[in-house]
Design a protein around this motif. Structure first.
Motif, short mmCIF file in Angstrom:
data_model
loop_
_atom_site.label_atom_id
_atom_site.label_comp_id
_atom_site.label_asym_id
_atom_site.label_seq_id
_atom_site.Cartn_x
_atom_site.Cartn_y
_atom_site.Cartn_z
N LYS A 1 23.53 43.67 51.04
CA LYS A 1 22.43 43.47 51.98
C LYS A 1 22.89 42.72 53.23
O LYS A 1 22.57 43.09 54.36
N VAL A 2 23.67 41.64 53.03
CA VAL A 2 24.08 40.81 54.17
C VAL A 2 25.06 41.56 55.06
O VAL A 2 24.94 41.54 56.30
N VAL A 3 26.05 42.23 54.46
CA VAL A 3 27.02 42.98 55.27
C VAL A 3 26.33 44.12 55.99
O VAL A 3 26.61 44.40 57.17
N ASP A 4 25.41 44.79 55.32
CA ASP A 4 24.67 45.88 55.95
C ASP A 4 23.87 45.37 57.16
O ASP A 4 23.83 46.00 58.22
N THR A 5 23.25 44.21 57.01
CA THR A 5 22.49 43.60 58.12
C THR A 5 23.42 43.24 59.27
O THR A 5 23.09 43.45 60.44
N ALA A 6 24.59 42.71 58.93
CA ALA A 6 25.56 42.34 59.98
C ALA A 6 26.01 43.57 60.76
O ALA A 6 26.16 43.52 61.99
N ILE A 7 26.21 44.68 60.05
CA ILE A 7 26.57 45.93 60.74
C ILE A 7 25.45 46.35 61.68
O ILE A 7 25.68 46.71 62.85
N GLN A 8 24.22 46.28 61.21
CA GLN A 8 23.07 46.66 62.03
C GLN A 8 22.97 45.82 63.30
O GLN A 8 22.70 46.33 64.39
N LEU A 9 23.22 44.53 63.15
CA LEU A 9 23.11 43.63 64.30
C LEU A 9 24.29 43.79 65.28
O LEU A 9 24.19 43.40 66.44
N HIS A 10 25.37 44.37 64.81
CA HIS A 10 26.49 44.68 65.71
C HIS A 10 26.30 46.02 66.43
O HIS A 10 27.05 46.34 67.35
N GLY A 11 25.35 46.82 65.96
CA GLY A 11 25.15 48.14 66.54
C GLY A 11 26.34 49.04 66.27
O GLY A 11 26.98 48.96 65.22
N ALA A 12 26.67 49.90 67.21
CA ALA A 12 27.76 50.86 67.02
C ALA A 12 29.09 50.17 66.75
O ALA A 12 29.95 50.71 66.03
N LEU A 13 29.28 48.97 67.29
CA LEU A 13 30.51 48.22 67.04
C LEU A 13 30.68 47.95 65.55
O LEU A 13 31.78 48.03 65.00
N GLY A 14 29.59 47.64 64.85
CA GLY A 14 29.65 47.35 63.42
C GLY A 14 30.02 48.56 62.61
O GLY A 14 30.63 48.43 61.54
N TYR A 15 29.68 49.74 63.09
CA TYR A 15 30.00 50.98 62.38
C TYR A 15 31.46 51.38 62.59
O TYR A 15 32.02 52.14 61.82
N SER A 16 32.08 50.83 63.63
CA SER A 16 33.49 51.13 63.92
C SER A 16 34.38 50.26 63.03
O SER A 16 33.91 49.37 62.32
N LEU A 17 35.69 50.51 63.10
CA LEU A 17 36.64 49.67 62.38
C LEU A 17 37.24 48.58 63.26
O LEU A 17 38.25 47.97 62.92
N ASP A 18 36.57 48.31 64.40
CA ASP A 18 37.03 47.24 65.28
C ASP A 18 36.62 45.86 64.77
O ASP A 18 37.09 44.84 65.28
N THR A 19 35.69 45.81 63.84
CA THR A 19 35.38 44.57 63.12
C THR A 19 35.67 44.85 61.64
O THR A 19 35.79 46.02 61.24
#
Length: 411
Positions: A344-362
């Motif tokens: 849940k927490v990692v999924d939320t962090a991805i959402q708050l990063h937007g497209a950047l969170g979906y990339s492998l840059d983080t």
């Protein structure tokens, strides 16, 4: 009389040392690996520094070269180490080695401790645990691998294993096999120590999974092997803990593994929440800071709440372990909660990063694919919920209330 949540001063100090270690050494070492430096060189350097600072084998007694930490202090340490994928490795506290070290320490003969445990404790060798099979799945008593006596000096093992984590980097395998099909269900199995490589223990492949497989994944022990065991001869002196004791030892071993996974999940969730909060406090959309939007604040609040519950669960289980109390019900509940919490927490962090969170840059996307396994490993959620539910019914029939199975008797 007050409930005392005071953490002993010594435990606070070791937590602070390890927190600093992870931030100052492990996370920067991750960046060195990403830049292309040699993994073994970086890890050996890291481990050398750790040992010089006395940061080695947190949960192992001092007389065996460890830090001698009790369950509470070790829980605090593991909740820091999990913030870096080099954290546990740097202190020789990584799975699946850690739980197997404890098994060998508790059940090994003097010969087995000297020959097999000592080099593992020294960080010279790694060990894998081969229990799971396709045919059995979550029911370990369904395993089909057989071990048959060959005279009085050897056993011969035949069968297949599945998801033997870190087998491809292991120097030693601990293998469970059926020795007596006629014995009571939980006394049919025994555990054997196998030196690798051995032609009878053949790694067919590292099973491809949904986790992001970077160039360091397998070399760090992230792989999960499919193994064919064919006429594997194991000396009698490599039988661990005696015939018929394999299942009980395995369950004890898995109990620690579940807790360690939970502790590392807290650490990963904390780092994900930090990354998410750093992101929203530095971004604006449509003329307004992300941090000022109520919807974003609600998302952060939910993550903080989940982390708070997770920490309390682990601290309570550590308390029970420190005092030799039965923690099986709490361990099962926490295993399920912590696996879902980190998702849940990692999924939320991805959402708050937007497209950047979906990339492998983080690191978030790689974490996300990796942590899906947490709801499966060391027993799937459904098995733990089933056992928890049975205990709820058992408590009600015994006491007329379910409280004892639902945290109603905390201490």
């Amino acid at each position: 009389m007050a409930i005392d949540f005071t953490i002993p001063e010594e435990a606070k100090k070791v937590r602070e040392r390890v927190r600093q270690w992870v931030q100052d050494e492990c996370i920067p070492a991750e960046k060195r690996l990403e830049a292309g430096e040699d993994y073994k060189t970086v890890l050996n350097e890291l481990r050398g520094k750790a040992r010089k600072q006395g940061l080695w084998l947190p949960f192992i007694p001092e007389e065996h070269g460890g830090m001698g930490l009790g369950p509470l202090a070790n829980a605090l340490v593991q909740m820091e180490l999990g913030q870096s994928h080099l954290g546990a490795l740097s202190m020789n506290s990584q799975g699946p080695d850690d739980a197997t070290m404890l098994t060998l320490l508790a059940h090994g003969t003097d010969y087995q401790k000297e020959k097999f445990l000592k080099p593992i404790l020294n960080g010279e060798k790694r060990v894998c645990y081969s229990m799971t099979e396709k045919a059995a799945g979550a029911d370990a008593t369904g395993m089909q691998t057989r071990a048959e006596k060959d005279g009085n000096s050897h056993y011969v093992l035949n069968g297949e294993k599945w998801y033997s984590s870190a087998a491809s980097v292991a120097d030693i395998a601990v293998v469970m096999a059926k020795t007596n099909p006629e014995a009571p269900r939980h006394e049919q199995f025994s555990t054997f120590i196998v030196e690798l490589p051995d032609p009878g223990y053949n790694i067919v492949r590292d099973i491809p999974t949904m986790a992001v497989h970077g160039p360091l994944y397998e070399i760090m022990g992230g792989g999960h092997a499919e193994v064919k065991i064919e006429n594997l001869r194991v000396p009698q002196e490599n039988l661990l803990g005696g015939e018929g004791k394999g299942f009980a030892m395995g369950q004890h071993r898995l109990a620690y593994g579940r807790l360690r996974h939970g502790m590392h999940n807290v650490a990963m969730a904390q780092r994900a929440l930090d990354l998410a909060t750093e992101r929203v406090t530095s971004r604006s959309t449509f003329g307004k800071g992300l941090e000022d939007r109520q919807g974003v604040q609600f998302m952060l609040a939910e993550c903080a709440s989940q982390l708070y519950i997770a920490r309390l669960m682990l601290m309570h289980i550590a308390y029970k372990a420190e005092n030799g109390m039965d923690l099986r019900q709490e361990n099962g509940i926490a295993k399920v909660f912590l696996a879902n919490m980190v998702h849940k927490v990692v999924d939320t962090a991805i959402q708050l990063h937007g497209a950047l969170g979906y990339s492998l840059d983080t690191p978030l996307a790689a974490w996300y694919t990796h942590i899906r396994s947490q709801r499966l490993v060391d027993g799937p959620d459904e098995v733990h919920k089933w056992i928890t539910g049975k205990n709820v019914i058992r408590a009600f029939k015994k006491d007329g209330t379910t409280a004892a199975a639902a945290g109603g008797d905390l201490l």
